[in-house]
Design an enzyme around this catalytic site. Structure first.
Site, PDB file in Angstrom:
ATOM      1  N   ASP A   5      20.373  17.259 -25.342  1.00 50.49           N
ATOM      2  CA  ASP A   5      19.892  17.855 -26.593  1.00 50.49           C
ATOM      3  C   ASP A   5      19.312  19.234 -26.295  1.00 50.49           C
ATOM      4  O   ASP A   5      19.634  20.225 -26.955  1.00 50.49           O
ATOM      5  CB  ASP A   5      18.818  16.944 -27.203  1.00 50.49           C
ATOM      6  CG  ASP A   5      18.243  17.517 -28.484  1.00 50.49           C
ATOM      7  OD1 ASP A   5      19.029  17.983 -29.327  1.00 50.49           O
ATOM      8  OD2 ASP A   5      17.005  17.507 -28.635  1.00 50.49           O
ATOM      9  N   TYR A  64      16.085   8.331 -26.530  1.00 51.86           N
ATOM     10  CA  TYR A  64      16.229   8.283 -27.985  1.00 51.86           C
ATOM     11  C   TYR A  64      16.257   6.841 -28.505  1.00 51.86           C
ATOM     12  O   TYR A  64      15.957   6.594 -29.668  1.00 51.86           O
ATOM     13  CB  TYR A  64      17.523   8.975 -28.420  1.00 51.86           C
ATOM     14  CG  TYR A  64      17.426  10.465 -28.606  1.00 51.86           C
ATOM     15  CD1 TYR A  64      16.956  11.283 -27.593  1.00 51.86           C
ATOM     16  CD2 TYR A  64      17.817  11.059 -29.801  1.00 51.86           C
ATOM     17  CE1 TYR A  64      16.887  12.655 -27.766  1.00 51.86           C
ATOM     18  CE2 TYR A  64      17.750  12.418 -29.991  1.00 51.86           C
ATOM     19  CZ  TYR A  64      17.280  13.213 -28.960  1.00 51.86           C
ATOM     20  OH  TYR A  64      17.221  14.570 -29.142  1.00 51.86           O
ATOM     21  N   LYS A  98      16.880  14.221 -13.513  1.00 49.03           N
ATOM     22  CA  LYS A  98      15.551  14.546 -12.982  1.00 49.03           C
ATOM     23  C   LYS A  98      15.233  13.484 -11.923  1.00 49.03           C
ATOM     24  O   LYS A  98      14.228  12.766 -11.994  1.00 49.03           O
ATOM     25  CB  LYS A  98      14.523  14.567 -14.130  1.00 49.03           C
ATOM     26  CG  LYS A  98      13.147  15.081 -13.746  1.00 49.03           C
ATOM     27  CD  LYS A  98      13.077  16.578 -13.448  1.00 49.03           C
ATOM     28  CE  LYS A  98      11.707  16.957 -12.919  1.00 49.03           C
ATOM     29  NZ  LYS A  98      11.622  18.383 -12.505  1.00 49.03           N
ATOM     30  N   ASP A 109      15.333  21.014 -14.846  1.00 46.84           N
ATOM     31  CA  ASP A 109      14.566  22.266 -14.944  1.00 46.84           C
ATOM     32  C   ASP A 109      15.354  23.411 -14.311  1.00 46.84           C
ATOM     33  O   ASP A 109      15.431  24.519 -14.848  1.00 46.84           O
ATOM     34  CB  ASP A 109      13.169  22.114 -14.316  1.00 46.84           C
ATOM     35  CG  ASP A 109      13.178  21.493 -12.930  1.00 46.84           C
ATOM     36  OD1 ASP A 109      14.220  20.937 -12.505  1.00 46.84           O
ATOM     37  OD2 ASP A 109      12.132  21.559 -12.240  1.00 46.84           O
ATOM     38  N   ASP A 126      21.158  23.211 -26.955  1.00 51.79           N
ATOM     39  CA  ASP A 126      20.582  24.286 -27.773  1.00 51.79           C
ATOM     40  C   ASP A 126      20.506  25.570 -26.957  1.00 51.79           C
ATOM     41  O   ASP A 126      20.819  26.658 -27.453  1.00 51.79           O
ATOM     42  CB  ASP A 126      19.160  23.923 -28.247  1.00 51.79           C
ATOM     43  CG  ASP A 126      19.138  23.418 -29.684  1.00 51.79           C
ATOM     44  OD1 ASP A 126      20.112  22.737 -30.072  1.00 51.79           O
ATOM     45  OD2 ASP A 126      18.163  23.692 -30.404  1.00 51.79           O
TER      46      ASP A 126
HETATM   47  C1  IPM Z   1      21.092  17.388 -32.386  1.00 51.73           C
HETATM   48  C2  IPM Z   1      19.816  17.283 -33.177  1.00 51.73           C
HETATM   49  C3  IPM Z   1      19.464  15.808 -33.328  1.00 51.73           C
HETATM   50  C4  IPM Z   1      19.250  15.238 -31.929  1.00 51.73           C
HETATM   51  C5  IPM Z   1      18.259  15.520 -34.235  1.00 51.73           C
HETATM   52  C6  IPM Z   1      18.437  16.142 -35.599  1.00 51.73           C
HETATM   53  C7  IPM Z   1      17.976  14.054 -34.334  1.00 51.73           C
HETATM   54  O1  IPM Z   1      18.799  18.003 -32.566  1.00 51.73           O
HETATM   55  O2  IPM Z   1      22.113  16.836 -32.856  1.00 51.73           O
HETATM   56  O3  IPM Z   1      21.073  18.015 -31.334  1.00 51.73           O
HETATM   57  O4  IPM Z   1      18.147  15.372 -31.371  1.00 51.73           O
HETATM   58  O5  IPM Z   1      20.175  14.625 -31.402  1.00 51.73           O
HETATM   59 MG    MG Z   2      19.469  19.168 -30.907  1.00 55.81          MG
END
Ligand code: IPM
Ligand code: MG
Length: 353
Positions: free
Chosen positions: A244, A142, A188, A220, A248
């Site tokens: 990240d 990032y 990884k 993975d 999710d």
């Molecule tokens: C998160 C989001 C952010 C990230 C985006 C909105 C920049 O996906 O907080 O997980 O990738 O960190």
């Molecule tokens: Mg995210």
């Protein structure tokens, strides 16, 4: 106790859910005799519209002068065509970096009352799910060097130093110590050189925590194991991009992404607290957003930045009680016709506190 909280309502449903969290915090001040002072700051799309910049320095300065920052959500289609470094997301990355909050804690828990909302079979979920993802937040790909090498080619670089790995590792080992004593590091290392540095650094550092059992997984494989055998995980530590993606995935298997809070911490007590979900522009302004993730983020703020454990417990128990009584916003309701709105849900939580 007097505390100064900067609020960043942000975009989409952000203002609605931050409003709910403030009502809950006000209830806490009344019940426990604290004094919270609020100041608003702009970031993301709201800051682009007002200042032409997704995070002006003055807004960052406000955040760093506070005891904690509570954010709604940033971004939306309105700003999608801006160049990368001017997008709302760029403001969020600068906020994290500028506050030095390198440790992002993302709990993924299945609330017993919401078990039926998980997309996984109950035989896979077993007794439930309670995972803490510790994501490195201000390094890795990032923040690496990036650029264009032509109209149709570009690069992003991923770099980690042993010092950065040990810094996030320290947070993760301490959390694992307080939980089950198990920590899984995800990388990884079969392909990436920076992952080999990561794996060696975290392994070296584990000598300081002989009571924590450290294991390693390739990312993975970790992604696969999260849906085939999630119960094996307790604390996961990983880099910025892997964290990240995995957070999710972990959040959605709880069936309740609208429920999950997060805390981002640095070396001091000041932290940045935000729901895991995004700005949900499709439902913004309709009064139907689930405020619980932001309310629970406020609880994390009380716990981690203010050391107010009983106050945080009061919020979390109130949320549990409301769910146990069957109240649901549309995102978590099985029968959508019974769903209640943002304000109603907030009022239910207030009653329970
Ligand atoms: C998160 C989001 C952010 C990230 C985006 C909105 C920049 O996906 O907080 O997980 O990738 O960190
Ligand atoms: Mg995210």
């Amino acid at each position: 106790m007097t505390k100064k909280i900067v609020l960043i309502p942000g975009d989409g449903i952000g203002p609605e859910v931050v409003d709910s969290a403030v009502k809950v915090l006000d209830k806490i001040t009344a019940k426990f005799g604290h004094n919270f002072e609020y100041e608003n700051a702009y970031a993301g799309g709201a800051a682009i519209d007002k200042f032409g910049n997704p995070l002006p320095q003055a807004e960052l300065d406000k955040c760093n002068a506070a005891d904690a920052v509570l954010m709604g959500a940033l971004g939306g289609p309105k700003w999608d065509n801006l160049p990368g470094d001017q997008r709302p997301e760029a403001g969020l990355l600068r906020l994290r970096k500028g506050m030095g909050v390198y440790a992002n804690l993302r709990p993924a828990v299945i609330f017993p009352a919401l078990k039926e909302s998980s997309p996984l079979k109950s035989s896979v979920i077993g007794d439930g799910l309670d995972i803490m993802i510790v994501r490195e937040l201000i390094g890795g790909i990032y923040f690496g060097k990036r650029g264009r090498t032509g109209d149709d080619s570009a690069y992003d670089t991923m770099e980690y130093s042993a010092q950065e790995v040990k810094r996030i590792g320290d947070v993760a080992f301490k959390i694992a110590q307080k939980r089950s004593g198990r920590l899984t590091s995800v990388d990884k290392a079969n392909v990436l050189e920076n992952s080999r540095v990561w794996r060696k650094a975290i392994t070296d550092y584990s000598a300081n925590y002989p009571d924590v059992e450290l294991s390693h997984l390739y990312v993975d494989n970790a992604a696969m194991q999260l849906v085939t055998n999630p119960g094996q995980f307790d604390v996961i530590v990983t880099g910025n991009m892997f964290g990240d993606i995995l957070s999710d995935e972990a959040s959605v298997i709880t069936g309740s992404i609208g429920m999950l809070p997060s805390a981002s911490l640095g070396d001091g007590a000041i932290g940045l607290y935000e729901p895991v979900h995004g700005s949900a522009p499709d439902i913004a302004g309709k009064g139907i957003a689930n405020p619980l993730a932001t309310i629970l983020s406020a609880a994390m703020m009380l716990r981690y930045s203010f050391d107010m454990q009983a106050e945080a417990d009061a919020i979390e128990s109130a949320v549990d009680a409301v769910l146990n009584e069957g109240f649901r916003t549309g995102d978590i309701a099985v029968d959508k016709s019974t769903a209640i709105g943002t304000v109603e849900m907030t009022n239910k939580v207030l009653e329970k506190i």
